[in-house]
Design a protein around this motif. Sequence first.
Motif, PDB file in Angstrom:
ATOM      1  N   LEU A   1      11.461  22.894  21.417  1.00 20.78           N
ATOM      2  CA  LEU A   1      11.838  22.892  20.787  1.00 20.78           C
ATOM      3  C   LEU A   1      11.716  23.212  19.259  1.00 20.78           C
ATOM      4  O   LEU A   1      10.555  22.711  19.333  1.00 20.78           O
ATOM      5  CB  LEU A   1      13.057  21.193  20.996  1.00 20.78           C
ATOM      6  CG  LEU A   1      12.929  20.707  22.475  1.00 20.78           C
ATOM      7  CD1 LEU A   1      13.857  19.391  21.709  1.00 20.78           C
ATOM      8  CD2 LEU A   1      14.922  21.629  22.668  1.00 20.78           C
ATOM      9  N   SER A   2      12.581  23.498  18.269  1.00 25.72           N
ATOM     10  CA  SER A   2      11.896  23.586  16.916  1.00 25.72           C
ATOM     11  C   SER A   2      11.992  22.226  16.365  1.00 25.72           C
ATOM     12  O   SER A   2      12.370  21.238  16.912  1.00 25.72           O
ATOM     13  CB  SER A   2      12.766  24.464  16.347  1.00 25.72           C
ATOM     14  OG  SER A   2      14.636  23.059  16.179  1.00 25.72           O
ATOM     15  N   THR A   3      11.172  22.300  14.926  1.00 26.72           N
ATOM     16  CA  THR A   3      10.961  20.044  14.945  1.00 26.72           C
ATOM     17  C   THR A   3      12.451  19.706  14.078  1.00 26.72           C
ATOM     18  O   THR A   3      12.502  18.978  14.555  1.00 26.72           O
ATOM     19  CB  THR A   3       9.630  20.578  13.476  1.00 26.72           C
ATOM     20  OG1 THR A   3       8.791  21.237  13.984  1.00 26.72           O
ATOM     21  CG2 THR A   3       9.693  19.513  12.332  1.00 26.72           C
ATOM     22  N   ARG A   4      13.109  21.035  13.795  1.00 26.31           N
ATOM     23  CA  ARG A   4      14.642  20.240  13.343  1.00 26.31           C
ATOM     24  C   ARG A   4      15.440  19.192  14.529  1.00 26.31           C
ATOM     25  O   ARG A   4      15.852  18.938  14.831  1.00 26.31           O
ATOM     26  CB  ARG A   4      15.584  21.384  12.574  1.00 26.31           C
ATOM     27  CG  ARG A   4      16.299  21.256  12.439  1.00 26.31           C
ATOM     28  CD  ARG A   4      17.201  19.752  12.096  1.00 26.31           C
ATOM     29  NE  ARG A   4      15.980  19.610  10.460  1.00 26.31           N
ATOM     30  CZ  ARG A   4      16.294  18.190  10.331  1.00 26.31           C
ATOM     31  NH1 ARG A   4      16.833  17.419  10.066  1.00 26.31           N
ATOM     32  NH2 ARG A   4      15.576  18.213   9.049  1.00 26.31           N
ATOM     33  N   GLU A   5      14.719  20.469  15.725  1.00 30.13           N
ATOM     34  CA  GLU A   5      15.800  19.993  16.777  1.00 30.13           C
ATOM     35  C   GLU A   5      15.150  18.933  17.964  1.00 30.13           C
ATOM     36  O   GLU A   5      16.213  18.249  18.422  1.00 30.13           O
ATOM     37  CB  GLU A   5      15.691  20.926  18.315  1.00 30.13           C
ATOM     38  CG  GLU A   5      16.897  22.241  17.840  1.00 30.13           C
ATOM     39  CD  GLU A   5      15.914  23.540  19.132  1.00 30.13           C
ATOM     40  OE1 GLU A   5      17.493  24.119  19.543  1.00 30.13           O
ATOM     41  OE2 GLU A   5      15.548  23.778  19.387  1.00 30.13           O
ATOM     42  N   VAL A   6      13.802  18.606  17.661  1.00 30.34           N
ATOM     43  CA  VAL A   6      12.892  17.040  17.654  1.00 30.34           C
ATOM     44  C   VAL A   6      13.878  15.767  17.114  1.00 30.34           C
ATOM     45  O   VAL A   6      14.446  14.845  16.984  1.00 30.34           O
ATOM     46  CB  VAL A   6      11.791  16.850  17.731  1.00 30.34           C
ATOM     47  CG1 VAL A   6      11.317  15.717  18.109  1.00 30.34           C
ATOM     48  CG2 VAL A   6      11.335  18.182  18.912  1.00 30.34           C
ATOM     49  N   ILE A   7      14.143  16.659  15.377  1.00 30.57           N
ATOM     50  CA  ILE A   7      13.981  15.708  14.368  1.00 30.57           C
ATOM     51  C   ILE A   7      15.748  14.826  14.892  1.00 30.57           C
ATOM     52  O   ILE A   7      16.201  13.721  15.043  1.00 30.57           O
ATOM     53  CB  ILE A   7      14.082  16.106  13.274  1.00 30.57           C
ATOM     54  CG1 ILE A   7      12.466  16.207  13.001  1.00 30.57           C
ATOM     55  CG2 ILE A   7      15.365  14.734  12.128  1.00 30.57           C
ATOM     56  CD1 ILE A   7      12.727  16.335  11.473  1.00 30.57           C
ATOM     57  N   ASP A   8      16.864  16.234  14.861  1.00 26.88           N
ATOM     58  CA  ASP A   8      17.943  15.537  15.636  1.00 26.88           C
ATOM     59  C   ASP A   8      18.332  15.090  17.311  1.00 26.88           C
ATOM     60  O   ASP A   8      19.029  14.083  16.593  1.00 26.88           O
ATOM     61  CB  ASP A   8      18.270  16.722  15.613  1.00 26.88           C
ATOM     62  CG  ASP A   8      19.065  17.700  14.219  1.00 26.88           C
ATOM     63  OD1 ASP A   8      18.655  17.017  13.008  1.00 26.88           O
ATOM     64  OD2 ASP A   8      19.405  18.869  13.997  1.00 26.88           O
ATOM     65  N   SER A   9      16.947  15.377  17.834  1.00 29.58           N
ATOM     66  CA  SER A   9      17.349  15.006  19.219  1.00 29.58           C
ATOM     67  C   SER A   9      17.205  13.305  19.502  1.00 29.58           C
ATOM     68  O   SER A   9      17.846  12.517  19.576  1.00 29.58           O
ATOM     69  CB  SER A   9      16.641  15.226  19.884  1.00 29.58           C
ATOM     70  OG  SER A   9      16.920  16.869  19.621  1.00 29.58           O
TER      71      SER A   9
END
Length: 828
Positions: free
Chosen positions: A533-541
């Motif tokens: 996952l990208s950093t943004r995907e981790v943050i959103d999840s």
Amino acid sequence: MANQASAGLSLKLQGLSQRQLLEVARGMGVNQLTTDFFTGLATAQISQGDLLPPGMTLDDLVSEIASVARLPWKKMHSRALLDLVHPPELREKLEALPETKFRSLIKRANRYFVADKAVAVMVDTVGGAIAEIDLEDMLSSLDSRMAMVPNMERLKKLEPTLLPLLSREEMMQYFTPNLYSKVGVQGHMQLVQYLKRLAKGTLGCRIFGALIAKNKQKQLSFELPSSIKVLLLNNLENQERFVTASAAFSQVDVHRLSHTNLLKKLALSPAFTKPMLESFKTVPTPDLRKLLSTVKAQLGNAYSSRLFDRVADELTAFDVRSVFKQRQIELLINHVPELQNSCIKDMTKKDFMEFFPFKVLQDGMQKLTETQLRQLMTRALYLVNTSFTARLFRKAINSVTEELSAQKTVIDSWTPQLIDRVVTTVNTLKMQEINHWKAPAFLAEDILERVVDVDVKHTLADFSKDELLVFFHQIKAFSGERVIANIFEGASRDLQPPDLYRRFDAVFAHPTPRRRVVFGLMGLIDQQPVHRLSTREVIDSVARGIEEEVGPEDDTVEYLVQEVFNKPGEFKKVMIKLFDEFTCSIGYHMFLKLCSELPDFDLRDVITDYTNRQLLPSLVHACLPSLTLNNGAIQATGVELLQIAEDQDDMYDKLVNDLRVIPKQNLVEIFNKMATYLETTRTIGKFFHLYETSLGATEHERRQRAAEREAVSLMKLHIQEDPADIFQTLDQLDAERFTERLEEEKRKVLGKYIQNDTILTLIAHYDLQQVQHFFAELKDMCDDTVEGPKQGSTTALDDYEAEAALKKDAEDNDATNADTVVTDNEED
């Protein structure tokens, strides 16, 4: 010149034993105390010659005067104080002083020997260590120990503050004649230390003391049968004899042997006397089994046993459990922190044997190779140093330094073992109780009556009522759910750089942000593999996971990203580390929590295999659809539970074999506690359910995922010790090169770290994509691995504060109500 002197001193110290080094350290401490003391007396025109009689050592001078200076001397007449000074030659010196000079002397003695505690505490600690070494040798035989037990019983009834006021002749009366030649050469200071240690009693006395206190506080459902109350309750000698004799039993023995064979096995021990044997013949079999089982559980749940058990789980190359017995384990774990400044990888077997000056421990160490000793000490020290309990404790206490300023020096001297015992004891209290004790009717002594650990009670004896209330409140507020704290500990152990480690500790010191993040990690479960996952995907999840549990107004992720882990990729790195730790070890830590909640059954002694320990919560979870729970209780017999367990996937077969030897009533209790935890907790229970569901519907999928997570756990242990070795052995973690190897070659190189054949077969059949994923996790671990933090270091507890994280959920931090929710079960 200074360097030459330092080198010469270092060379001389190298040839000294541990006991001799302690003597040197104490001598230096006493010299510092007396130098400061006599410097302070100079203004009162009192010299060393005015005080020190011919032939008296500085140790004795400090000890004798300090014993009087600890009293409420301002309220006492000088004559009363002088009468408590026993050596006549010293008393004559003091009587010769004018009244004003004598009072000035006591005032300064109180300042330097009592109130200004740093050096005095060091001298006391070193003296205690010397006493432990000496007494371990003096009481090594059963006969010598039994002969001393009546004296220990007398000491136990003596007020601890009175010990230093005893004369030398009175002190010697607490030793048996065969010990006179050894203790008679010691001064007043060391005799006091001997008596302080002896007053705690033997291991058996401490075990029964805890049982009696827990019964009194209704923390145990087990009541000693009337047939043996007279024999054991008030007889320290018989308590020690029973615990010594019961050490030969496994938990399985306790429930499999007949009443006759139980007594025969007890009678095989020289500690178990004929009168005891006759008395126990009248004890009903269920009562005898309950007593033996409860003693085993108390021993198994002790700090040293718990830590050693984890060490044994993590040392997969050899069976360390078969080497050491209970007393050896206590000595090893209690003293391994002293290796802190040693270079373990360069130590020889001879070095280890000399470092631990206890013959009984050396007997066990002799059975291990030099390499095994290094691995044992490295792993034990690593677990001690990375203890989240100790780190949270320091954080909790450092936030109320003003309120506890009078106790700071003493608290700073506490060992990891003592900290764990204090935290464990305080967490048995309820927040409502602590708030109730604020009423004027309650005194400090009333509060300490609720403390079941005798050593902890003595440790806190000098705390005022206000100090106790602040102390208890802080520990409760910072502790939180044990499983979550243990998993956060595992994730934080190897965080790099150190600055990231400090920020992690600061923000997650309080349970509220820890719990919020667990909700957030649930949002990653359906996003696996998370490493891609990208950093943004981790943050959103993570934000989505928290929002689903707490609501959209929560700003935990925003705060963590902007204020704490604000460097590129840091938030992702920390969240993935936590997620990996949860998925790898959640089952194991749930098992350990369960063990600690079984007061009369030692489950650790029955389920010893790491894999089976990991699988127990999973098995209970798999059985839940077939079970009926009524008010949190499973409506099934032990036989029915076992049948349901046997009907589950084949991956549980070895675990079910372990469960078959557990008495049916205990099996019901084990399933009840685990099922209730899974069904009622919003954090751990829900995370575990979501993750188990994500593993796949088929037995093959579940077995593969479980084996993969265990492989990562096992590899992590080796990475913590030697990441370079992992790189070298596994083709620099090059997935393509590893995939090109023959299956047997893969099994051979992995077999250096993993002994589980099922896991070896699984990874040997990985395709390139699976190996890439597996190696990506290992590489992240290798990149982050650093030496664990020094025990007691403040680097993890300094400038960063979690204030913003705590403000966002004010009701969770309310000192009068929500702490009960947070700390007693950490669930709403």
